[in-house]
Design an enzyme around this catalytic site. Structure first.
Site, PDB file in Angstrom:
ATOM      1  N   GLU A   1      -0.224  42.802 -10.048  1.00 41.22           N
ATOM      2  CA  GLU A   1       0.233  42.609 -11.599  1.00 41.22           C
ATOM      3  C   GLU A   1      -0.628  43.756 -12.202  1.00 41.22           C
ATOM      4  OE1 GLU A   1       2.926  40.784 -12.486  1.00 41.22           O
ATOM      5  OE2 GLU A   1       2.531  40.550 -10.425  1.00 41.22           O
TER       6      GLU A   1
ATOM      7  N   ASP B   1      -9.262  29.095  -1.045  1.00 47.80           N
ATOM      8  CA  ASP B   1      -8.090  28.431  -0.846  1.00 47.80           C
ATOM      9  C   ASP B   1      -7.040  28.662  -2.117  1.00 47.80           C
ATOM     10  OD1 ASP B   1      -5.685  26.676  -0.555  1.00 47.80           O
ATOM     11  OD2 ASP B   1      -7.087  25.351   0.172  1.00 47.80           O
TER      12      ASP B   1
ATOM     13  N   HIS C   1       0.736  47.078 -20.844  1.00 44.41           N
ATOM     14  CA  HIS C   1       1.820  46.634 -20.002  1.00 44.41           C
ATOM     15  C   HIS C   1       2.781  47.703 -19.636  1.00 44.41           C
ATOM     16  CE1 HIS C   1      -0.489  42.695 -20.275  1.00 44.41           C
ATOM     17  NE2 HIS C   1      -0.093  42.684 -19.073  1.00 44.41           N
TER      18      HIS C   1
END
Lengths: 417, 417, 417, 417
Positions: free
Chosen positions: C115, C318, C408
């Site tokens: 991302e 995990d 972004h």
């Protein structure tokens, strides 16, 4: 003798049941069951007879319970097996000045409670709001809901149904509205979960709380659907409607009136009436928001349930609706001029007709606010929201100023001896 | 004249406030404020005078509200600004056979409500449970809680406090219990969230609901802490206790009595009294669990709030506690002999002394169940749980058998005209 | 040929199954099932053969998936049916200055993500925290949990079990700890719900995430209980432990490390590094708390999942535990000197040994922070909390300053063409 | 030298900041900050230089992290400060037979994980579903959301805005869609909370996850609103959208794909592949639903996060979205022919273009399922749902048959030494 047993007790007697079970059942005979009286027993003589039966069974005098001021026939439709009434102390708080869409002016709010200091707390908050110039309110939505669920053999058939429903809205509306003079179907929305489809029905229910009305209308619609589409079966309730149950869904979907109320509390009002500063009251809000989040609470509030319950009992609301009505959000915001305080109650299911609204003391209580009868439910909802906001600021102030304990010592002294 | 204004209205008059704000405030004079009467005005003459004042202000007759059967001085400590009482219709449901740790035998349950069909629904369920051999109940915990919060300048100092507290339990207990004859501190547990530390205080509160008692005790403890540890400040409430608020925390932490009730309904009882099969009743449970999950409800139940509210009003409980008490889990489980039905109420805050429990009609209602006064709260909690279980199975059965609509048509006909 | 089918496919063949069903099943033959290779097929030749099988079945080249830098035998115990590896881009953010109980100093934090702008966002926040003087952290608890459930025929027998368990703690501990070198039983707590009893087992699991360890230990304890008490049956999981599931219970009960991190951001740091004022950053917090409450979110945070996921992938955690680890509370508090920012992660299940922590790239990533191997899990948890706090302030600042969209656009430009 | 500091570090140097604070700040000089390299440093030489810088700072060899098989320029837009890649072991599970609206046929599902036994668990479930005749799937909705919030001085002005917005939908759509080639505005809905108005924007985002796209579009719409209506201010995020956060709102509102999958498991398949009966598997569901309710979990599931995370890593999804995607409901229903199993994932934010979907190993993984590139997102969502359903039944079966511990002993043996 005029007992009729079939509605509750069926045709069986205790001994018949006993024989079907291994363990011996308790010896409960006809004499242990509540007497069934003629015409359900609402006239004063039969209410007295039922009360006497309980007195004899339990050895307790029910003098005060029997001391009702009204014709007992009036409670037919509100209760079964009547023996009298609970007298819940009623007081008045206010005045609160409301600048609403429907409520405009000064209001005195009747509250029935046995919790000392409650009314004083609300009164203080309402007066502070009034001194601040009053409370703005708005009705943001007015729609009750019920969510029947339909069953299908598999995912694909459930999905097909979900696609079929929207096109049937006119037919569904016609069927549903044919059962009611007041209810209006506002929309349906499908939520497929696996192979069942929960269909959210929204209704405008006028001045009534409306659940009975919309269960009946929706059941008719479900039967129509069952005739017109190959469903496996349906239940008129899925649990999703959150009637009298706490749920996150209530916050966004709403239930009944969605109402908001807010006011700017100037620094002077805070100091003089609430004995604290804007910063202090804000700090308690910020701190307790964290406590709510940490407890995984639904929404945030100081004491919605106190005010809502007291008003609901006084005015003949379905008091169990306090559970859904208490899901909301209170907000305190600092600004240069003081503290902006507001609350939003997305599930305020209140009524001015139907249910207990027409009972003698309750009708009088509604009348105090000019909210008795038709075309008053929205006005009433706005007053409730404004009153409840009073309790939010008052309790916050009591905690921040350290007056909470003292107030309860002073007003709530009815402790065990 | 005997008005005293300072408790609510401070020393200011309306005109003083007006001058401090830019916008002109509403013209609210002394004559708009509720009259302050001598000794707070609890004698019948002053209650009547206050009622008359409201009647004059609003033009409404309050005949029924004024028709109380008791000495109005009795409500001192339960309410402020009294004008009379709300009369809420009371009926009786049952009998329900309870095999509890404290409640043993057949009980008739008084319920005050205005919702038609409610008592019939509970009665049917209770009789079915009784016919099935009765309800087992157990008190799993008995501890109310309050969660003050302490503030620190940073993470490290808050963490140090969290480590210090457990070693001070004896001193904290001594201080807290010095303020109460009945409350017993059962433990403290720290939850640090950032630089504040929420300290969960647990108390056994005897037969009282206990919140006032434990706020007072905890405030004393907090003051002791403040003297003995360098905290920045504290609030006696953090919002985490979930008093009268819905939260997930209630399910695991509990509040007041944690009580469970269960019974095996044999096939015959299901058929004869509830008009459905075990499989049908189970299916409605499974389906509506999905609806609850989908609505992000707290726990699962059919109609806890209906039964709890009606019993709470009848017996003088703090009715606003219905919000926390309604957070629980009902479970229906198929087994070869029938359906095992149970519920668990982790936050049943009920009392048999204090608050409204001693009011005239409420005391009588508690007495019907042999639950009036000291040493009766656990027994009462078990009866409540058994009664509420009756409502769970009855509502489930009504939905699955399609009787729900008909029952409300038959019993709840008090609709708007 | 070296296929062994029994573990997944049993002894049946496709045609056998088909014959037992009415509807014709799809023609799935042995050739459609993944090849079973000798010794489960972890050597590089068999991993390549399996990869080639998939390539042939699907017509896709798996060149990059096969390009692993390590000996494929190393992934035995981490995965089945291996065909290679996903390469997830790894970058570094920081430095973040940590003043913890276990982590002390400047740390660079490896993050694996796809991302765009994520690492830049965290880096900015970490540098601001460092410039502010660093982040205080504290480990408030360190205990994983698992909740088996025991079944009983009725309420009373379940209640008796709930009372029996606490007295057996020593025996239960001995049995549970006999199965593990590292796990230590810290306590058990019973939650009776109807006629089942959920027993919360708490364990200290050292530097491992520990779920496999404590399932094994708890299953041994359950078997001991089954031999020593007349239970109907049990399951080792009840769903209550909230492993990899979002729940409110996580907030108060915790899971793994309960860690908190906080820092005071001076006005100058806010202005220079975050391009906003304390008041602005506070306002976004207050506003979005309302949004979280309104969405019935668990806790409050800006972007925990972004930072946790990127660190978890990089370091061999995990990753599915991000679901529980993301339940927490971020708080921004105004004070004269600036803004106090903190977060509390009650369910941070991180490990520095076991699972994926020992894989080649992951071991290197842990080493960057000095967190590889035994006795490093608490230090690692503190660094994670400090890093994640960086993301909270950076995202808040980006929204309030209007830089979010631009950032972004600038960094995350890998859009569909 | 090619460092550029302004984007993260502003114009200040450490010493400037220090002088503004009382306490001496740590001596962090330029040499402690991550090197800023030319063109952000994505070419292999500069990635290596950055990696070497970390190696030198920390004394750790990053051999494996540096061993990427692809051109490092490819990760521009996916990550900042790149140093290489995490290699996460990838295996394959399946085949799973899907009868969907978009996915039809047998699929092999790539999963990247380090948790032993995970793939075996999913493989077993998928094969069982396939043997049962396959999984039906349906896309029930496809709409991502974002919720900006607008501020007003009081309740009335916020209410007026709430009424104004719906009439502007065409203008808002035109502005929003002008910023994107793929995003389509599907609707807006206002939620007023006090004096702020949260406006839920829904978008169809094609085959991309879409958050960047819709933040940009919505910010443009907000700016248009700001020009055309007298708002006080706005934020493009309110927290209500629940992006990467767990919330109840996700269940009803959804986020991205709302997908459901279901299958009937015949008795023979249960016995042969899952080693349990329908009744046993059903019992674990019913029991663990209670555990979920008691923990106040969002929805109900066995191990969504395991499967979702492994597929998300393998296929280049935004893995942090696992937090929202894991909010859903799994249901097991008994019927004469066996067990009907289903799941509903209301917030499955998956993509086949954009973000990490185009990275080398991830693109290959998508291709295994025929899901690489445009027009494949719905197909991919259906395969994911079917695969995840496999994990639900497999884990349930492992617990009920007691194989859970043994399976993890067998496959997950990579424990601390």
């Amino acid at each position: 003798m005029d007992e009729s047993w079939k509605d509750v007790h069926g045709e069986a007697t205790g001994s018949q049941i006993v024989s079907t079970l291994k363990a011996p059942l308790p010896e409960i005979g006809l004499s242990d069951l509540l007497p069934r009286l003629k015409d359900q027993g609402y006239d004063s003589e039969r209410v007295a007879r039922r009360r006497a039966w309980i007195e004899e069974k339990t050895g307790v005098s029910l003098h005060h319970i029997g001391a009702v001021s009204f014709d007992t026939e009036e409670v037919r439709g509100n209760i079964e097996n009547p023996i009298g009434a609970a007298q819940v102390p009623m007081g008045v708080a206010g005045p609160v000045l409301v600048h609403g869409q429907y409520a405009k002016g000064l209001f005195y709010v009747p509250m029935a409670t046995s919790e000392g200091a409650l009314i004083r707390s609300y009164e203080r908050g309402m007066v502070a709001l009034t001194r601040a110039g009053g409370v703005q309110t708005a009705i943001l939505a007015d729609e009750n809901q019920i969510v029947p669920t339909f069953f299908f053999p598999d995912i694909a058939s459930a999905a097909a149904f979900s696609e079929w429903i929207p096109g049937q809205i006119d037919a569904i509306r016609a069927v549903a509205e044919s059962t009611t003079r007041h209810g209006k179907l506002t929309g349906v929305k499908c939520y497929q979960v696996g192979r069942q489809v929960l269909v959210n029905f929204g209704y405008f229910t006028g001045d009534a709380q409306g659940m009975n009305m919309l269960v009946k209308a929706t059941d008719a619609a479900c039967q129509w659907i069952q005739k017109n589409y190959p469903i496996s079966s349906y239940f008129v309730f899925s649990g999703m409607c959150s009637e009298k149950r706490p749920s996150g869904f209530l916050l966004t979907r709403g239930k009944g009136k969605r109402v908001t109320a807010g006011a700017l509390l100037p620094h002077e009002v805070l100091k003089m009436y609430l004995h604290c500063t804007a910063e202090q009251l804000f700090q308690i809000w910020q701190s307790t928001v964290i406590g709510h989040l940490h407890a995984n609470a639904i929404g945030y509030n100081a004491q919605y349930a106190n005010g809502l319950t007291a008003i609901f009992i006084a005015t003949g609301q379905d008091v169990a609706n306090v559970v859904n009505a208490s899901c909301g959000v209170t907000q305190f915001e600092l600004q240069p001029e003081g503290l902006y305080v507001s609350l939003t109650l997305p599930a305020l299911t209140v009524a001015t007709v139907g249910g207990g609204a027409g009972l003698p003391t309750q009708r009088e209580a509604l009348s105090i606010m000019g909210c008795n009868g038709a075309s008053k439910a929205k006005k009433f909802a706005e007053i409730v929201a404004a009153a409840v906001l009073g309790g939010e600021i008052s309790m916050g102030a009591a905690i921040t100023s350290g007056e909470f304990v003292a107030a309860h010592e002073h007003y709530g002294r009815n402790r065990p001896k």
